[in-house]
Scaffold this active site. Structure first.
Site, short mmCIF file in Angstrom:
data_model
loop_
_atom_site.label_atom_id
_atom_site.label_comp_id
_atom_site.label_asym_id
_atom_site.label_seq_id
_atom_site.Cartn_x
_atom_site.Cartn_y
_atom_site.Cartn_z
N HIS A 218 2.18 2.46 14.18
CA HIS A 218 3.46 2.31 13.47
C HIS A 218 4.24 3.60 13.34
O HIS A 218 5.40 3.59 12.92
CB HIS A 218 3.24 1.73 12.06
C1 UD1 Z 1 6.75 4.21 6.17
C2 UD1 Z 1 6.56 5.71 5.93
C3 UD1 Z 1 5.33 6.18 6.68
C4 UD1 Z 1 4.11 5.34 6.32
C5 UD1 Z 1 4.41 3.86 6.52
C6 UD1 Z 1 3.26 3.03 6.00
C7 UD1 Z 1 8.62 7.06 5.62
C8 UD1 Z 1 9.54 8.02 6.26
N1 UD1 Z 1 7.70 6.47 6.42
O1 UD1 Z 1 6.98 4.05 7.57
O2 UD1 Z 1 5.05 7.53 6.34
O3 UD1 Z 1 3.05 5.72 7.16
O4 UD1 Z 1 5.59 3.51 5.76
O5 UD1 Z 1 3.23 1.77 6.54
O6 UD1 Z 1 8.72 6.83 4.44
N2 UD1 Z 1 10.00 -3.32 7.90
C9 UD1 Z 1 9.97 -4.67 7.70
N3 UD1 Z 1 9.43 -5.15 6.54
C10 UD1 Z 1 8.91 -4.35 5.58
C11 UD1 Z 1 8.95 -2.98 5.79
C12 UD1 Z 1 9.50 -2.47 6.95
O7 UD1 Z 1 10.43 -5.47 8.52
O8 UD1 Z 1 8.41 -4.84 4.55
C13 UD1 Z 1 10.56 -2.81 9.17
C14 UD1 Z 1 12.07 -2.55 9.11
O9 UD1 Z 1 12.60 -2.86 10.37
C15 UD1 Z 1 12.14 -1.07 8.89
C16 UD1 Z 1 10.93 -0.57 9.65
O10 UD1 Z 1 9.93 -1.57 9.48
O11 UD1 Z 1 13.35 -0.50 9.37
C17 UD1 Z 1 10.40 0.76 9.16
O12 UD1 Z 1 10.15 0.71 7.76
P1 UD1 Z 1 10.19 2.06 6.89
O13 UD1 Z 1 9.69 1.80 5.52
O14 UD1 Z 1 11.50 2.73 7.03
O15 UD1 Z 1 9.17 3.01 7.64
P2 UD1 Z 1 7.67 2.74 8.12
O16 UD1 Z 1 7.63 2.87 9.59
O17 UD1 Z 1 7.13 1.53 7.48
N1 UDP Z 2 -3.73 -1.71 5.79
C1 UDP Z 2 -3.78 -3.01 5.33
N2 UDP Z 2 -3.41 -4.02 6.19
C2 UDP Z 2 -3.01 -3.78 7.46
C3 UDP Z 2 -2.95 -2.43 7.92
C4 UDP Z 2 -3.29 -1.42 7.04
O1 UDP Z 2 -4.17 -3.27 4.19
O2 UDP Z 2 -2.69 -4.74 8.18
C5 UDP Z 2 -4.10 -0.63 4.86
C6 UDP Z 2 -5.18 0.30 5.37
O3 UDP Z 2 -6.46 -0.24 5.10
C7 UDP Z 2 -4.89 1.58 4.61
C8 UDP Z 2 -3.38 1.57 4.48
O4 UDP Z 2 -2.97 0.22 4.69
O5 UDP Z 2 -5.47 1.54 3.32
C9 UDP Z 2 -2.75 2.45 5.53
O6 UDP Z 2 -1.38 2.22 5.57
P1 UDP Z 2 -0.48 2.50 6.84
O7 UDP Z 2 -1.29 2.56 8.06
O8 UDP Z 2 0.63 1.51 6.77
O9 UDP Z 2 0.18 3.91 6.48
P2 UDP Z 2 -0.29 5.43 6.53
O10 UDP Z 2 -1.64 5.54 5.93
O11 UDP Z 2 -0.24 5.87 7.96
O12 UDP Z 2 0.76 6.13 5.75
#
Ligand code: UD1
Ligand code: UDP
Length: 371
Positions: A218
């Site tokens: 992601h």
């Molecule tokens: C964010 C964090 C990242 C973290 C990740 C955990 C920042 C800059 N990034 O990245 O550090 O590792 O969360 O998962 O804060 N979207 C949906 N539904 C949702 C959420 C997101 O469809 O509930 C889609 C949208 O198209 C959105 C994209 O995912 O634009 C990215 O979401 P965003 O929260 O901006 O960043 P993440 O890649 O999730």
């Molecule tokens: N996780 C979850 N369901 C999923 C994928 C991840 O519960 O389908 C949990 C995972 O076990 C961990 C956390 O989400 O505890 C990690 O989040 P993510 O990978 O979104 O973000 P990051 O840690 O890179 O910020």
């Protein structure tokens, strides 16, 4: 004592579960913990399912900010959190990790002189192109207490002069750096048994222990860059010729994959994002974990699973140092080779992330700092 916990993204909700649990068990008479959800993650399987499963108190405030460009999203959060903090008095604000919600919480609180407590402080990738690196550096700088999960994180802060700095906060309070251990380790220890008892996911998906690979992707630089996205998925589809590759698909990656025409994606076993307990079960039983997630690479380590890290660098360098992770970047050959290497090798997994009681320690330190 009234604390505001600011969360927004999936891993922060999971981390907040550890702190809520500690407050409920040991400090419920002295601390009132109010949760503010920025709404950064909003799909049911990226947000609400964790509150229900991990019995976290529902957020009293949900700003409903949603997705958007980095600056706009952060600015909306900053405005929303500032409004909350100016309407009601809070003794401190707790922030987690390195997302835009973390940065907004740190900025809003510090500008109105409310103490900030940063959980998972001191992590560094030394890659300033990452929004997360920008967020964590600024958040650390603004925090009254930096709770570092590992010695490496403490050392990173020291190198940036945190100990030498004469920084003083409101009421002449000093800055503190505390090696707390990792709240994600607390959670894994607390939930692992329950997860394997309760979850039917392996049965439902017809997966057998050590006979599948678990992959997650992601990170923005892996998804938004077509060349990197293609290289990673070429590697995963090549591995899927030999074994099952299960991918709980982040919505960001799902959206981007839908816009490109990559061959052989049908070899991969895509599933929607799973619950935390289900994820623990998938990690615990995978032969190898392949990921660009910060949290998932650590959980692989907790479960003594080798991890191929599909990034050029990691903040959790101990995993590499102990031979439990390989940095394979987005290089197709390197990813496949790393997987093959891990299919037959023995690794030692020492306890590097605390004693499973990081959350109690953190809450206790916050309480004495504010008393
Ligand atoms: C964010 C964090 C990242 C973290 C990740 C955990 C920042 C800059 N990034 O990245 O550090 O590792 O969360 O998962 O804060 N979207 C949906 N539904 C949702 C959420 C997101 O469809 O509930 C889609 C949208 O198209 C959105 C994209 O995912 O634009 C990215 O979401 P965003 O929260 O901006 O960043 P993440 O890649 O999730
Ligand atoms: N996780 C979850 N369901 C999923 C994928 C991840 O519960 O389908 C949990 C995972 O076990 C961990 C956390 O989400 O505890 C990690 O989040 P993510 O990978 O979104 O973000 P990051 O840690 O890179 O910020």
């Amino acid at each position: 004592m009234k604390l505001l916990t600011v969360i927004g993204a999936r891993p922060q909700i999971i981390k907040a579960a550890a702190i809520s649990r500690a407050i409920k068990a040991y400090f419920s008479e002295t601390i009132s913990d109010i949760i503010l959800h920025t709404g950064q993650h909003y799909d049911e399987n990226m947000s609400q399912q964790f509150f229900s499963e991990l019995q976290i108190p529902q957020p009293l405030i949900n700003l409903g900010i949603g997705s958007g460009p980095q600056g706009e999203q952060t600015a909306k959060m900053l405005t929303g959190i500032e409004q909350v903090l100016t309407k009601q008095h809070f003794d401190g604000v707790i922030i987690y990790g390195d997302t835009n919600s973390t940065l907004a919480g740190a900025l809003a609180a510090s500008k109105i002189q409310t103490p900030v407590f940063h959980i998972e402080a001191g992590l560094r990738s030394y890659n300033m192109t990452m929004p997360e690196e920008q967020n964590r550096i600024i958040s650390d700088q603004l925090s009254n207490i930096c709770f570092a999960p590992t010695q490496t994180a403490v050392d990173n802060l020291r190198r940036e002069g945190f100990f030498d700095s004469p920084t003083r906060f409101h009421h002449n309070r000093e800055r503190r750096i505390i090696l707390s251990g990792d709240v994600m380790y607390d959670n894994t220890l607390f939930y692992a048994q329950l997860a394997s008892k309760q979850s039917r996911l392996l049965l439902d998906l017809q997966l057998k222990k050590d006979q599948y690979i678990l992959a997650t992707v992601h990170r923005n630089y892996n998804t938004d860059n077509l060349q990197r996205l293609t290289s990673i998925f070429q590697a995963l589809t090549a591995i899927a010729n030999e074994t099952t590759v299960v991918i709980p698909l982040h919505p960001r990656t799902k959206k981007l994959l839908a816009t490109v025409d990559l061959p052989h994606l049908d070899r991969l076993f895509f599933i929607p994002p799973v619950s935390y307990l289900e994820m623990l079960v998938l990690e615990q039983n995978a032969q190898v974990v392949m990921t660009d997630s910060g949290g998932v690479q650590k959980e692989a380590f907790f479960f003594e699973r080798p991890c191929v890290i599909m990034r050029p660098e990691t903040e959790w360098t101990e995993i590499i140092d102990h031979g439990a992770g390989i940095l394979a970047d987005a290089d197709t050959d390197h990813i496949v080779e790393a997987y093959q290497q891990f299919s037959h090798c023995t690794i030692h997994f020492p306890p590097l992330f605390g004693d499973g009681h990081a959350a109690e320690k953190i809450v206790n330190e916050i309480r004495s700092y504010l008393s």
